[in-house]
Structures are given as C-alpha cells and as structure tokens.
Design a protein around this motif. Structure first.
Motif, PDB file in Angstrom:
ATOM      1  N   GLU A  35       0.773  -1.205   0.162  1.00  0.00           N
ATOM      2  CA  GLU A  35       0.018   0.018  -0.085  1.00  0.00           C
ATOM      3  C   GLU A  35       1.130   1.274  -0.086  1.00  0.00           C
ATOM      4  OE1 GLU A  35      -3.763  -2.065   2.445  1.00  0.00           O
ATOM      5  OE2 GLU A  35      -2.481  -0.456   3.424  1.00  0.00           O
ATOM      6  N   VAL A  36       2.086   1.156   0.851  1.00  0.00           N
ATOM      7  CA  VAL A  36       2.923   2.273   0.797  1.00  0.00           C
ATOM      8  C   VAL A  36       3.650   2.638  -0.391  1.00  0.00           C
ATOM      9  CG1 VAL A  36       4.982   3.305   1.683  1.00  0.00           C
ATOM     10  CG2 VAL A  36       3.447   2.202   3.378  1.00  0.00           C
ATOM     11  N   LEU A  37       4.117   1.538  -1.132  1.00  0.00           N
ATOM     12  CA  LEU A  37       4.673   1.642  -2.456  1.00  0.00           C
ATOM     13  C   LEU A  37       3.913   2.072  -3.408  1.00  0.00           C
ATOM     14  CD1 LEU A  37       6.414  -1.753  -2.621  1.00  0.00           C
ATOM     15  CD2 LEU A  37       7.476   0.356  -2.786  1.00  0.00           C
ATOM     16  N   ASP A  38       2.357   1.920  -3.405  1.00  0.00           N
ATOM     17  CA  ASP A  38       1.374   2.260  -4.393  1.00  0.00           C
ATOM     18  C   ASP A  38       1.190   3.701  -4.263  1.00  0.00           C
ATOM     19  OD1 ASP A  38      -0.517  -0.662  -4.920  1.00  0.00           O
ATOM     20  OD2 ASP A  38       1.327  -0.215  -5.527  1.00  0.00           O
ATOM     21  N   LYS A  39       1.060   4.095  -2.887  1.00  0.00           N
ATOM     22  CA  LYS A  39       0.413   5.410  -2.639  1.00  0.00           C
ATOM     23  C   LYS A  39       1.703   6.557  -2.720  1.00  0.00           C
ATOM     24  CE  LYS A  39      -3.343   4.020   0.508  1.00  0.00           C
ATOM     25  NZ  LYS A  39      -3.893   4.223   1.892  1.00  0.00           N
ATOM     26  N   ALA A  40       2.859   6.162  -2.327  1.00  0.00           N
ATOM     27  CA  ALA A  40       4.023   7.036  -2.455  1.00  0.00           C
ATOM     28  C   ALA A  40       4.450   7.023  -3.873  1.00  0.00           C
ATOM     29  CB  ALA A  40       5.155   6.543  -1.473  1.00  0.00           C
ATOM     30  N   ALA A  41       4.249   5.988  -4.682  1.00  0.00           N
ATOM     31  CA  ALA A  41       4.596   6.138  -6.177  1.00  0.00           C
ATOM     32  C   ALA A  41       6.146   6.396  -6.221  1.00  0.00           C
ATOM     33  CB  ALA A  41       3.717   7.254  -6.920  1.00  0.00           C
ATOM     34  N   LEU A  42       6.895   5.895  -5.493  1.00  0.00           N
ATOM     35  CA  LEU A  42       8.324   6.211  -5.444  1.00  0.00           C
ATOM     36  C   LEU A  42       9.023   4.688  -5.741  1.00  0.00           C
ATOM     37  CD1 LEU A  42       8.898   8.445  -2.509  1.00  0.00           C
ATOM     38  CD2 LEU A  42       8.957   9.141  -4.849  1.00  0.00           C
ATOM     39  N   ARG A  43       8.253   3.593  -6.045  1.00  0.00           N
ATOM     40  CA  ARG A  43       8.882   2.266  -6.528  1.00  0.00           C
ATOM     41  C   ARG A  43       9.791   1.902  -5.320  1.00  0.00           C
ATOM     42  NH1 ARG A  43      10.831   2.986 -12.359  1.00  0.00           N
ATOM     43  NH2 ARG A  43      10.783   0.671 -12.434  1.00  0.00           N
ATOM     44  N   ILE A  44       9.911   2.437  -4.189  1.00  0.00           N
ATOM     45  CA  ILE A  44      10.678   2.094  -3.038  1.00  0.00           C
ATOM     46  C   ILE A  44      10.001   2.163  -1.545  1.00  0.00           C
ATOM     47  CG2 ILE A  44      12.158   3.947  -2.963  1.00  0.00           C
ATOM     48  CD1 ILE A  44      14.719   2.144  -2.340  1.00  0.00           C
ATOM     49  N   ALA A  45      10.298   1.498  -0.631  1.00  0.00           N
ATOM     50  CA  ALA A  45       9.757   1.823   0.631  1.00  0.00           C
ATOM     51  C   ALA A  45      10.966   1.970   1.549  1.00  0.00           C
ATOM     52  CB  ALA A  45       8.800   0.872   1.194  1.00  0.00           C
ATOM     53  N   LEU A  46      11.364   2.612   2.498  1.00  0.00           N
ATOM     54  CA  LEU A  46      12.462   2.780   3.275  1.00  0.00           C
ATOM     55  C   LEU A  46      12.106   2.398   4.847  1.00  0.00           C
ATOM     56  CD1 LEU A  46      13.527   6.251   2.195  1.00  0.00           C
ATOM     57  CD2 LEU A  46      14.115   4.169   1.025  1.00  0.00           C
ATOM     58  N   VAL A  47      12.733   1.245   5.178  1.00  0.00           N
ATOM     59  CA  VAL A  47      12.417   0.875   6.511  1.00  0.00           C
ATOM     60  C   VAL A  47      13.389   1.208   7.476  1.00  0.00           C
ATOM     61  CG1 VAL A  47      12.099  -1.590   7.928  1.00  0.00           C
ATOM     62  CG2 VAL A  47      12.033  -1.384   5.407  1.00  0.00           C
ATOM     63  N   VAL A  48      12.834   2.095   8.259  1.00  0.00           N
ATOM     64  CA  VAL A  48      13.500   2.909   9.475  1.00  0.00           C
ATOM     65  C   VAL A  48      12.967   2.593  10.805  1.00  0.00           C
ATOM     66  CG1 VAL A  48      13.838   4.831   7.778  1.00  0.00           C
ATOM     67  CG2 VAL A  48      11.727   4.550   9.379  1.00  0.00           C
ATOM     68  N   ASP A  49      13.980   2.898  11.726  1.00  0.00           N
ATOM     69  CA  ASP A  49      13.587   2.604  13.357  1.00  0.00           C
ATOM     70  C   ASP A  49      12.691   3.874  13.684  1.00  0.00           C
ATOM     71  OD1 ASP A  49      16.669   3.117  14.641  1.00  0.00           O
ATOM     72  OD2 ASP A  49      15.629   4.628  13.663  1.00  0.00           O
ATOM     73  N   GLU A  50      12.558   4.193  15.185  1.00  0.00           N
ATOM     74  CA  GLU A  50      12.073   5.081  15.718  1.00  0.00           C
ATOM     75  C   GLU A  50      12.648   6.595  15.381  1.00  0.00           C
ATOM     76  OE1 GLU A  50      12.870   2.587  17.231  1.00  0.00           O
ATOM     77  OE2 GLU A  50      13.847   2.740  18.792  1.00  0.00           O
ATOM     78  N   ASP A  51      14.061   6.204  15.108  1.00  0.00           N
ATOM     79  CA  ASP A  51      14.900   7.599  14.996  1.00  0.00           C
ATOM     80  C   ASP A  51      15.191   8.236  13.374  1.00  0.00           C
ATOM     81  OD1 ASP A  51      16.653   6.731  17.678  1.00  0.00           O
ATOM     82  OD2 ASP A  51      14.934   8.255  17.703  1.00  0.00           O
ATOM     83  N   ASP A  52      14.300   7.408  12.799  1.00  0.00           N
ATOM     84  CA  ASP A  52      14.411   7.427  11.444  1.00  0.00           C
ATOM     85  C   ASP A  52      15.736   6.859  10.731  1.00  0.00           C
ATOM     86  OD1 ASP A  52      12.523  10.538  10.608  1.00  0.00           O
ATOM     87  OD2 ASP A  52      11.834   8.625  10.772  1.00  0.00           O
ATOM     88  N   LYS A  53      16.351   6.008  11.486  1.00  0.00           N
ATOM     89  CA  LYS A  53      17.800   5.387  11.092  1.00  0.00           C
ATOM     90  C   LYS A  53      17.152   4.443   9.972  1.00  0.00           C
ATOM     91  CE  LYS A  53      20.832   6.443  14.683  1.00  0.00           C
ATOM     92  NZ  LYS A  53      21.788   5.941  15.782  1.00  0.00           N
ATOM     93  N   LEU A  54      17.984   4.371   8.891  1.00  0.00           N
ATOM     94  CA  LEU A  54      17.686   3.347   8.171  1.00  0.00           C
ATOM     95  C   LEU A  54      18.165   1.877   8.121  1.00  0.00           C
ATOM     96  CD1 LEU A  54      16.735   2.980   4.929  1.00  0.00           C
ATOM     97  CD2 LEU A  54      19.068   3.298   4.116  1.00  0.00           C
ATOM     98  N   LEU A  55      17.117   1.066   8.217  1.00  0.00           N
ATOM     99  CA  LEU A  55      17.339  -0.583   8.497  1.00  0.00           C
ATOM    100  C   LEU A  55      17.294  -1.167   7.275  1.00  0.00           C
ATOM    101  CD1 LEU A  55      14.945  -0.810  11.661  1.00  0.00           C
ATOM    102  CD2 LEU A  55      17.176  -0.329  11.740  1.00  0.00           C
ATOM    103  N   GLY A  56      16.771  -0.730   6.124  1.00  0.00           N
ATOM    104  CA  GLY A  56      16.598  -1.460   4.959  1.00  0.00           C
ATOM    105  C   GLY A  56      15.812  -0.954   3.931  1.00  0.00           C
ATOM    106  N   THR A  57      15.736  -1.502   2.695  1.00  0.00           N
ATOM    107  CA  THR A  57      14.562  -1.012   1.807  1.00  0.00           C
ATOM    108  C   THR A  57      13.918  -2.303   1.145  1.00  0.00           C
ATOM    109  OG1 THR A  57      16.443  -1.375   0.051  1.00  0.00           O
ATOM    110  CG2 THR A  57      16.241   0.948   1.056  1.00  0.00           C
ATOM    111  N   LEU A  58      12.998  -1.862   0.580  1.00  0.00           N
ATOM    112  CA  LEU A  58      12.025  -2.637  -0.024  1.00  0.00           C
ATOM    113  C   LEU A  58      11.804  -2.065  -1.386  1.00  0.00           C
ATOM    114  CD1 LEU A  58      10.235  -5.351   0.696  1.00  0.00           C
ATOM    115  CD2 LEU A  58       8.474  -4.002   0.993  1.00  0.00           C
ATOM    116  N   THR A  59      11.605  -2.936  -2.318  1.00  0.00           N
ATOM    117  CA  THR A  59      11.474  -2.380  -3.763  1.00  0.00           C
ATOM    118  C   THR A  59      10.291  -3.079  -4.306  1.00  0.00           C
ATOM    119  OG1 THR A  59      12.890  -3.786  -4.919  1.00  0.00           O
ATOM    120  CG2 THR A  59      13.766  -1.527  -4.011  1.00  0.00           C
ATOM    121  N   ASP A  60       9.879  -2.854  -5.617  1.00  0.00           N
ATOM    122  CA  ASP A  60       9.013  -3.365  -6.547  1.00  0.00           C
ATOM    123  C   ASP A  60       9.454  -4.834  -6.875  1.00  0.00           C
ATOM    124  OD1 ASP A  60       6.984  -1.517  -6.837  1.00  0.00           O
ATOM    125  OD2 ASP A  60       7.446  -1.357  -8.973  1.00  0.00           O
TER     126      ASP A  60
END
Length: 352
Positions: A20-45
C-alpha cells in the motif's frame, strides 16, 4: 526530491501494508526505518514481486523480505556523484542519509535524467461489444464509457503518455467512428495514433496481424481497452527486456476459498482435514509485452486468442514470462465493476 517521507515504514509492517505504501507513495521503494528514522533496509517493487512468486503470505513482516544492506548516499554528495553510484550499481533510487544514518532524502534516477521518451509501440484493444454493460453500451463502445471525467480508453492512453510513450495503435470493431473521431491522430496529446479495424472479430490476438508489421521494431505493449490500473510501466518494460522472452504476461494473484472442510484419505482412512482451505493462483491480467518477431508471426486475418498464441509459443519451447502486479487493477466487464471504478478512480495512484 519527491515527498520521500511517504515511503517510510517500520520493520514490523506487513508485506500487504508495504505494498500500500509503495502504491500510494509512487516512488517504487519503501524505506524501512527505526523510531529515530535510521535506515534499517529498503523494499522495492522487485523485492515484493519475488516474494509474491514464492507465495509468501501477505502478513509476512517486511524485515524478512527487505534488503538489509542497501546502498546509500551521503548528504554532502553532489548530484553527479549520486548519479554515478546509481548507474554503477544499476539503481533507480538511492536513500540519502546523514552521519547518524538517518534518512534525510531519496534520490531518484528518473528525476535526475529527466523523463525518458520511449519508442515502444503501444497497442490498445478497443473493439469489444461490451454486452454485459448494456444499456450503457447500446450507443457507446465500452472503452469510451467515462470513468471520472474521461473515457476509460483515454485514461489508459494518458498513463502511457505520462510515462513517456508516444507510438499508439488502437484496434476497433464495434462503433469505430466514435473512437476514431474522439482520438483522431493523437495530436491533442502530442502522440501518434494509428487504427486497425477488424471487419469481423479476430479474437484477442488476431488483431496483431492487422498491424503494420514493418513498423514494429521494439517490444510492443498490448493492453485491453477496458482496464484501469496503476501498473508501473517502466518496471514492466525493464522486466521484459532483462528476461529475454518472446512475451511477458501481467498476472494477478487470485484466491479461491473452498467453502467446505477438505478431506484427504487412504482407502477408508482419513489422513487429514483442512477446514475451508484457500487456494491461490496467478490469473491473466490482460496486459502483455510482445517481441517484434512474435507480433509479426500473426498473419493478417488470423483468428486467435492471446492465451492460445502464447500456448503455441510455449509448446515450441519459447520463453513466455509472467510479471506479477500488485498495483491497482480493475477489469471493467460488468455493471458492478463499472460502478466500482467510479467509486475508486479518484484514489488510484498511477506510477509514472
């Protein structure tokens, strides 16, 4: 940079929520972060589609699917350096992080390079009678019924135009004058439109034989003219080109639940009982990419449906691939589908 914060998710989000995030954000990627916005990983199409092909449950946490070692750019990097890294690793997006690995932006190669113009021909099938939508189709071809403030066929055309495509062919049969008068030669949209007319219905694949074969020099998009979808056309084309098949069919996952308890047995002895099991299948979504040689193999006047044409290729040991789509998709075949389209159209996010 586009509003990248729409693409932020936490590691406990499920696959269906990430889609749902991939579809709505229309950026072809989701950024997985912790509570401080530190990057934990990415999820693509691509990550999502690989998970779908493995039939992973949609409630699977993204932490089990994401890329835990994504490439990143530093906040101090110039655009030239970002572009060089993206081209080196063949990346479409690159998260930008600060010294503490907090996400502060998202670089997008498409934005950097500007919109690319695609020369692939696009063939839109608009010859159907739309009998299940009568009386709406008594005086109007089904693809010309309006969803929102435009005909279905125009909505489809605009999605391709916005994605950089400009060579269009439209097949007609039922009330062709309505379609031809509305779209003309495509000048209104800054594109080229040519028409092929079926005097008699030739099946979903037969109209390929009416195309000017000498002009089909790149993979051809073929799409039914009664579909609404936010399919990422760039991802579809990239997939087709890199998988070396004569054709790629878009597929949707379809679920069927048996309304009874299913028994397995040996002789008279029951071995297991499963209450109302759910079976999952991939079904044809009515969107294809076809190699020029396959298009040209259909002779003028041939009566054939697309499934039969592709089955023949498979029997001849040709590669036919499938591309699972998770984006919005609706086949407007019945009156309840048409009413659903009216209700849902404003919420569709089309990915350019």
């Amino acid at each position: 940079m586009k509003p990248w914060r729409k693409a932020l998710i936490n590691k406990h989000v499920t696959l269906v929520q990430a889609i749902e995030v991939l579809d709505k954000a229309a950026l072809r990627i989701a950024l997985v972060v912790d509570e401080d916005d530190k990057l934990l990983g990415t999820l693509t199409d691509g990550d999502v589609r690989r998970a779908m092909l493995k039939h992973l449950a949609l409630n699977t946490p993204v932490s089990q699917v994401m890329n835990v070692q994504p490439k990143t750019a530093e906040l101090s990097w110039t655009e030239s350096r970002i572009r060089a890294v993206m081209e080196q690793y063949e990346l479409l997006q690159l998260p930008v992080v600060d010294a503490e690995s907090r996400v502060v932006g998202l670089a997008n190669l498409h934005d950097i390079l500007n919109k690319k113009r695609h020369d692939n021909p696009v063939f839109l099938m608009a010859g159907g009678f739309g009998t299940r939508l009568r009386p709406l189709t008594n005086n109007c071809p089904k693809p010309m019924l309006k969803v929102g403030d435009k005909p279905i066929l125009e909505q489809i055309l605009l999605n391709f135009v916005d994605a950089g495509f400009h060579r269009f062919y439209i097949s007609t049969h039922y009330m062709p004058e309505v379609i031809c008068e509305y779209f003309g030669n495509g000048e209104k949209w800054g594109v080229s439109i040519q028409y092929v007319h079926e005097d008699e219905p030739l099946g979903t694949g037969g109209a390929l034989g009416l195309l000017p074969h000498e002009e089909i020099d790149q993979p051809l998009f073929m799409m039914n003219g009664d579909l609404l979808t936010s399919l990422n056309l760039h991802s579809f084309l990239e997939f087709h080109v890199t998988h070396n098949g004569v054709a790629t069919m878009c597929v949707r996952e379809y679920e069927h639940q048996v309304p009874y308890g299913v028994i397995t047995s040996e002789g008279t002895q029951i071995k297991s009982m499963i209450e109302k099991p759910i079976h999952r299948f991939f079904v044809n979504a009515g969107i294809y990419l076809l190699a020029p040689a396959l298009v040209k193999s259909v002779a003028p006047g041939t009566r054939i449906d697309m499934p039969t044409l592709l089955e023949q290729q498979i029997e001849n040991n040709k590669v036919v691939n499938m591309f699972p789509i998770h984006e919005y998709w609706l086949d407007i075949g019945r009156m309840d589908d048409f009413n659903k389209a009216q209700d849902e159209f404003s919420s569709i996010e089309v990915i350019k």
